[in-house]
Design a protein around this motif. Structure first.
Motif, PDB file in Angstrom:
ATOM      1  N   ARG A 147     -71.422 -63.112  -4.541  1.00 48.69           N
ATOM      2  CA  ARG A 147     -71.168 -63.142  -5.987  1.00 48.69           C
ATOM      3  C   ARG A 147     -70.058 -64.121  -6.360  1.00 48.69           C
ATOM      4  NH1 ARG A 147     -71.632 -56.672  -7.229  1.00 48.69           N
ATOM      5  NH2 ARG A 147     -73.869 -56.629  -7.587  1.00 48.69           N
ATOM      6  N   SER A 148     -69.088 -64.251  -5.459  1.00 53.08           N
ATOM      7  CA  SER A 148     -67.939 -65.085  -5.824  1.00 53.08           C
ATOM      8  C   SER A 148     -67.979 -66.471  -5.181  1.00 53.08           C
ATOM      9  CB  SER A 148     -66.640 -64.362  -5.468  1.00 53.08           C
ATOM     10  OG  SER A 148     -66.613 -64.099  -4.089  1.00 53.08           O
ATOM     11  N   ALA A 149     -69.131 -66.824  -4.627  1.00 56.71           N
ATOM     12  CA  ALA A 149     -69.225 -68.118  -3.923  1.00 56.71           C
ATOM     13  C   ALA A 149     -68.883 -69.292  -4.833  1.00 56.71           C
ATOM     14  CB  ALA A 149     -70.631 -68.283  -3.354  1.00 56.71           C
ATOM     15  N   GLU A 150     -69.237 -69.166  -6.092  1.00 58.05           N
ATOM     16  CA  GLU A 150     -68.967 -70.281  -7.017  1.00 58.05           C
ATOM     17  C   GLU A 150     -67.476 -70.501  -7.218  1.00 58.05           C
ATOM     18  OE1 GLU A 150     -71.197 -70.042 -10.636  1.00 58.05           O
ATOM     19  OE2 GLU A 150     -73.073 -69.760  -9.552  1.00 58.05           O
ATOM     20  N   LYS A 151     -66.705 -69.417  -7.029  1.00 54.66           N
ATOM     21  CA  LYS A 151     -65.258 -69.536  -7.226  1.00 54.66           C
ATOM     22  C   LYS A 151     -64.570 -70.170  -6.019  1.00 54.66           C
ATOM     23  CE  LYS A 151     -65.165 -65.280  -9.880  1.00 54.66           C
ATOM     24  NZ  LYS A 151     -64.859 -63.863  -9.702  1.00 54.66           N
ATOM     25  N   PHE A 152     -65.283 -70.204  -4.913  1.00 52.70           N
ATOM     26  CA  PHE A 152     -64.674 -70.736  -3.693  1.00 52.70           C
ATOM     27  C   PHE A 152     -64.437 -72.237  -3.820  1.00 52.70           C
ATOM     28  CE2 PHE A 152     -65.562 -72.797   0.490  1.00 52.70           C
ATOM     29  CZ  PHE A 152     -64.348 -72.483   1.080  1.00 52.70           C
ATOM     30  N   ARG A 153     -63.189 -72.614  -3.628  1.00 53.96           N
ATOM     31  CA  ARG A 153     -62.865 -74.040  -3.660  1.00 53.96           C
ATOM     32  C   ARG A 153     -62.624 -74.506  -2.238  1.00 53.96           C
ATOM     33  NH1 ARG A 153     -58.994 -73.501  -8.923  1.00 53.96           N
ATOM     34  NH2 ARG A 153     -60.697 -72.926 -10.310  1.00 53.96           N
ATOM     35  N   ASP A 154     -62.862 -75.758  -2.048  1.00 54.34           N
ATOM     36  CA  ASP A 154     -62.815 -76.276  -0.688  1.00 54.34           C
ATOM     37  C   ASP A 154     -61.390 -76.485  -0.161  1.00 54.34           C
ATOM     38  OD1 ASP A 154     -65.567 -76.295  -0.821  1.00 54.34           O
ATOM     39  OD2 ASP A 154     -65.606 -78.288  -1.701  1.00 54.34           O
ATOM     40  N   GLU A 155     -60.436 -75.777  -0.755  1.00 55.98           N
ATOM     41  CA  GLU A 155     -59.049 -75.927  -0.300  1.00 55.98           C
ATOM     42  C   GLU A 155     -58.863 -75.318   1.089  1.00 55.98           C
ATOM     43  OE1 GLU A 155     -57.143 -73.881  -3.456  1.00 55.98           O
ATOM     44  OE2 GLU A 155     -57.472 -75.509  -4.877  1.00 55.98           O
ATOM     45  N   SER A 156     -59.616 -74.279   1.375  1.00 59.39           N
ATOM     46  CA  SER A 156     -59.521 -73.653   2.696  1.00 59.39           C
ATOM     47  C   SER A 156     -60.919 -73.595   3.308  1.00 59.39           C
ATOM     48  CB  SER A 156     -58.954 -72.242   2.568  1.00 59.39           C
ATOM     49  OG  SER A 156     -59.782 -71.474   1.735  1.00 59.39           O
ATOM     50  N   SER A 157     -60.965 -73.157   4.558  1.00 59.35           N
ATOM     51  CA  SER A 157     -62.281 -73.059   5.202  1.00 59.35           C
ATOM     52  C   SER A 157     -62.999 -71.808   4.710  1.00 59.35           C
ATOM     53  CB  SER A 157     -62.104 -72.986   6.725  1.00 59.35           C
ATOM     54  OG  SER A 157     -61.463 -71.775   7.054  1.00 59.35           O
ATOM     55  N   ILE A 158     -64.298 -71.792   4.903  1.00 64.86           N
ATOM     56  CA  ILE A 158     -65.087 -70.607   4.530  1.00 64.86           C
ATOM     57  C   ILE A 158     -64.556 -69.386   5.277  1.00 64.86           C
ATOM     58  CG2 ILE A 158     -67.328 -69.500   4.925  1.00 64.86           C
ATOM     59  CD1 ILE A 158     -68.227 -71.268   2.961  1.00 64.86           C
ATOM     60  N   SER A 159     -64.211 -69.596   6.527  1.00 63.67           N
ATOM     61  CA  SER A 159     -63.727 -68.494   7.365  1.00 63.67           C
ATOM     62  C   SER A 159     -62.476 -67.853   6.747  1.00 63.67           C
ATOM     63  CB  SER A 159     -63.439 -69.027   8.764  1.00 63.67           C
ATOM     64  OG  SER A 159     -62.789 -68.059   9.516  1.00 63.67           O
ATOM     65  N   THR A 160     -61.537 -68.694   6.339  1.00 61.36           N
ATOM     66  CA  THR A 160     -60.309 -68.194   5.721  1.00 61.36           C
ATOM     67  C   THR A 160     -60.620 -67.432   4.442  1.00 61.36           C
ATOM     68  OG1 THR A 160     -59.105 -70.088   6.570  1.00 61.36           O
ATOM     69  CG2 THR A 160     -58.092 -68.930   4.744  1.00 61.36           C
ATOM     70  N   TRP A 161     -61.513 -67.999   3.654  1.00 52.44           N
ATOM     71  CA  TRP A 161     -61.900 -67.372   2.385  1.00 52.44           C
ATOM     72  C   TRP A 161     -62.556 -66.004   2.628  1.00 52.44           C
ATOM     73  CZ3 TRP A 161     -67.221 -67.497   0.359  1.00 52.44           C
ATOM     74  CH2 TRP A 161     -67.316 -67.019  -0.949  1.00 52.44           C
ATOM     75  N   ILE A 162     -63.411 -65.944   3.663  1.00 56.10           N
ATOM     76  CA  ILE A 162     -64.074 -64.672   3.984  1.00 56.10           C
ATOM     77  C   ILE A 162     -63.055 -63.640   4.459  1.00 56.10           C
ATOM     78  CG2 ILE A 162     -65.656 -63.585   5.648  1.00 56.10           C
ATOM     79  CD1 ILE A 162     -67.437 -66.088   5.304  1.00 56.10           C
ATOM     80  N   TYR A 163     -62.112 -64.071   5.274  1.00 55.74           N
ATOM     81  CA  TYR A 163     -61.053 -63.155   5.713  1.00 55.74           C
ATOM     82  C   TYR A 163     -60.275 -62.633   4.504  1.00 55.74           C
ATOM     83  CZ  TYR A 163     -61.095 -63.379  10.831  1.00 55.74           C
ATOM     84  OH  TYR A 163     -61.420 -63.218  12.156  1.00 55.74           O
ATOM     85  N   ARG A 164     -60.009 -63.527   3.559  1.00 55.87           N
ATOM     86  CA  ARG A 164     -59.231 -63.127   2.377  1.00 55.87           C
ATOM     87  C   ARG A 164     -59.969 -62.038   1.589  1.00 55.87           C
ATOM     88  NH1 ARG A 164     -58.344 -68.042  -0.755  1.00 55.87           N
ATOM     89  NH2 ARG A 164     -57.100 -68.687   1.037  1.00 55.87           N
ATOM     90  N   ILE A 165     -61.260 -62.267   1.378  1.00 49.38           N
ATOM     91  CA  ILE A 165     -62.063 -61.267   0.652  1.00 49.38           C
ATOM     92  C   ILE A 165     -62.097 -59.956   1.439  1.00 49.38           C
ATOM     93  CG2 ILE A 165     -64.405 -60.693  -0.124  1.00 49.38           C
ATOM     94  CD1 ILE A 165     -64.777 -63.630  -0.847  1.00 49.38           C
ATOM     95  N   THR A 166     -62.279 -60.077   2.742  1.00 47.97           N
ATOM     96  CA  THR A 166     -62.367 -58.877   3.592  1.00 47.97           C
ATOM     97  C   THR A 166     -61.067 -58.071   3.530  1.00 47.97           C
ATOM     98  OG1 THR A 166     -63.826 -60.084   5.091  1.00 47.97           O
ATOM     99  CG2 THR A 166     -62.834 -58.067   5.940  1.00 47.97           C
ATOM    100  N   VAL A 167     -59.956 -58.771   3.643  1.00 41.25           N
ATOM    101  CA  VAL A 167     -58.657 -58.087   3.616  1.00 41.25           C
ATOM    102  C   VAL A 167     -58.438 -57.416   2.256  1.00 41.25           C
ATOM    103  CG1 VAL A 167     -56.172 -58.519   3.557  1.00 41.25           C
ATOM    104  CG2 VAL A 167     -57.550 -59.502   5.386  1.00 41.25           C
ATOM    105  N   ASN A 168     -58.681 -58.162   1.190  1.00 41.48           N
ATOM    106  CA  ASN A 168     -58.462 -57.586  -0.141  1.00 41.48           C
ATOM    107  C   ASN A 168     -59.371 -56.392  -0.397  1.00 41.48           C
ATOM    108  OD1 ASN A 168     -56.476 -59.432  -0.755  1.00 41.48           O
ATOM    109  ND2 ASN A 168     -57.883 -60.880  -1.709  1.00 41.48           N
ATOM    110  N   TYR A 169     -60.619 -56.552  -0.010  1.00 41.52           N
ATOM    111  CA  TYR A 169     -61.572 -55.466  -0.214  1.00 41.52           C
ATOM    112  C   TYR A 169     -61.179 -54.228   0.595  1.00 41.52           C
ATOM    113  CZ  TYR A 169     -65.836 -55.537  -2.945  1.00 41.52           C
ATOM    114  OH  TYR A 169     -66.743 -55.391  -3.958  1.00 41.52           O
ATOM    115  N   SER A 170     -60.771 -54.475   1.836  1.00 39.02           N
ATOM    116  CA  SER A 170     -60.421 -53.356   2.710  1.00 39.02           C
ATOM    117  C   SER A 170     -59.169 -52.641   2.191  1.00 39.02           C
ATOM    118  CB  SER A 170     -60.173 -53.854   4.136  1.00 39.02           C
ATOM    119  OG  SER A 170     -61.303 -54.530   4.608  1.00 39.02           O
TER     120      SER A 170
END
Lengths: 183, 144
Positions: free
Chosen positions: A56-79
């Motif tokens: 859902r939030s893929a459009e908000k992802f900016r290429d400032e960081s890697s996908i991996s970092t972004w996924i970790y960020r979402i995972t941490v916040n969600y958890s």
């Protein structure tokens, strides 16, 4: 598939891209969620929601960081939010819960000493959120300080300090118990 | 090296590869300091347990489970939109019908009033009172 191609694929809701995303990152997401929830069943449920949020939030992802970092960020916040919503979530990780669990990935398989594991997760759950996240990402996920600083959006020195304080807190809570156990 | 410095550097002593010189200093300090040695042993014990806990086996069917979930959930918004629009459209239809009814009703009332007005005029022209002559004929031959 590059990060950019993956991101574009996800935005297009391309099945192959989504399948690639899930296959590549599901272990990281489930494992990290598990460090927060303290039991695998909840971590798996949470992981499904995390992947939905990623799409859902893929459009908000900016290429400032890697996908991996972004996924970790979402995972941490969600958890963290999930644990906050369900107060005492980790405290449910009790002896009874462990005794009832009989899945092949039962945590007892790793230690054989359910009490020790319970103590670890209980102590980790009581760490302040930032210390907990820095510690989990570093100690369990083997992320570098730089990667953790990108996930948490804090400086490298803050990461170092958070991990150190987390360790000292944990040592204070657990050291006595474990030195007896190991000996 | 003092206890405070050792305390600060101890996590790296176990987790990262410390500078050999630093490690030597720490070892040297711990040889003569029971408290720091005890702390180091405890830390080592904890790290050992955490290492064992590090490997988590993830359900091998987790990918399929997540993909199924995503497929279902991504289809839901479409369905939920339909579920939203259906009652919304029905409600709007009812409101429109009520509005039309009220408008027509108001128009009808006006018409009635107009007719009433005109009837009054007519009635005023046909006003009959007791003083007016009425053409009443009495049949003399009729029997009771």
């Amino acid at each position: 598939m590059t990060d950019r191609e993956l991101k574009e694929g996800i935005i297009r809701k391309d099945r192959d891209a989504i399948r690639y995303l899930v296959n590549k990152y599901q272990e990281k997401v489930v494992r990290t969620a598990y460090r927060y929830t303290g039991n695998m069943e909840d971590a798996e449920d949470l992981s499904q929601e995390i992947f939905l949020e990623i799409l859902r939030s893929a459009e908000k992802f900016r290429d400032e960081s890697s996908i991996s970092t972004w996924i970790y960020r979402i995972t941490v916040n969600y958890s963290l939010n999930a644990v906050k919503r369900k107060k005492g979530f980790l405290n449910l990780f009790s002896r009874n819960h462990l005794q009832e669990a009989d899945e092949p990935n039962d945590i007892r398989d790793f230690l054989g000493e359910e009490e020790n594991v319970r103590l670890i997760y209980d102590s980790i759950s009581k760490l302040p959120a930032r210390q907990r996240t820095a510690f989990i990402l570093h100690r369990f996920e083997d992320l570098s300080y730089k990667e953790i600083s990108e996930v948490m959006k804090v400086s490298l020195s803050s990461v170092e300090s958070l991990i150190h304080r987390a360790r000292m807190n944990l040592y204070g809570k657990l050291a006595d118990h474990f030195s007896e156990y190991i000996k | 090296m003092d206890c405070k410095t050792l305390n600060r550097k101890l996590p790296d002593y176990f987790r990262e590869k410390p500078d050999p010189e630093l490690k030597r200093e720490m070892d040297k300090h711990m040889e003569g300091c029971g408290d720091c040695q005890s702390l180091a042993e405890r830390m080592q014990s904890l790290e050992t347990v955490i290492d064992r806990e590090k490997d988590v086996n993830v359900n091998p069917f987790m990918s399929s489970r997540i993909l199924n979930y995503l497929e279902n959930r991504m289809a839901v918004p479409e369905a939920s939109r339909t579920y939203f629009w259906k009652p919304a459209l029905v409600t709007l239809g009812l409101l429109a019908a009520m509005a039309v009814g009220i408008t027509l009703g108001s128009g009808g009332a006006k018409m009635t009033m107009t007719e009433e007005d005109s009837l009054d005029k007519i009635r005023s022209g046909l006003f009959v009172n007791d003083f007016m002559d009425e053409n009443i004929s009495i049949n003399q031959n009729s029997e009771p």
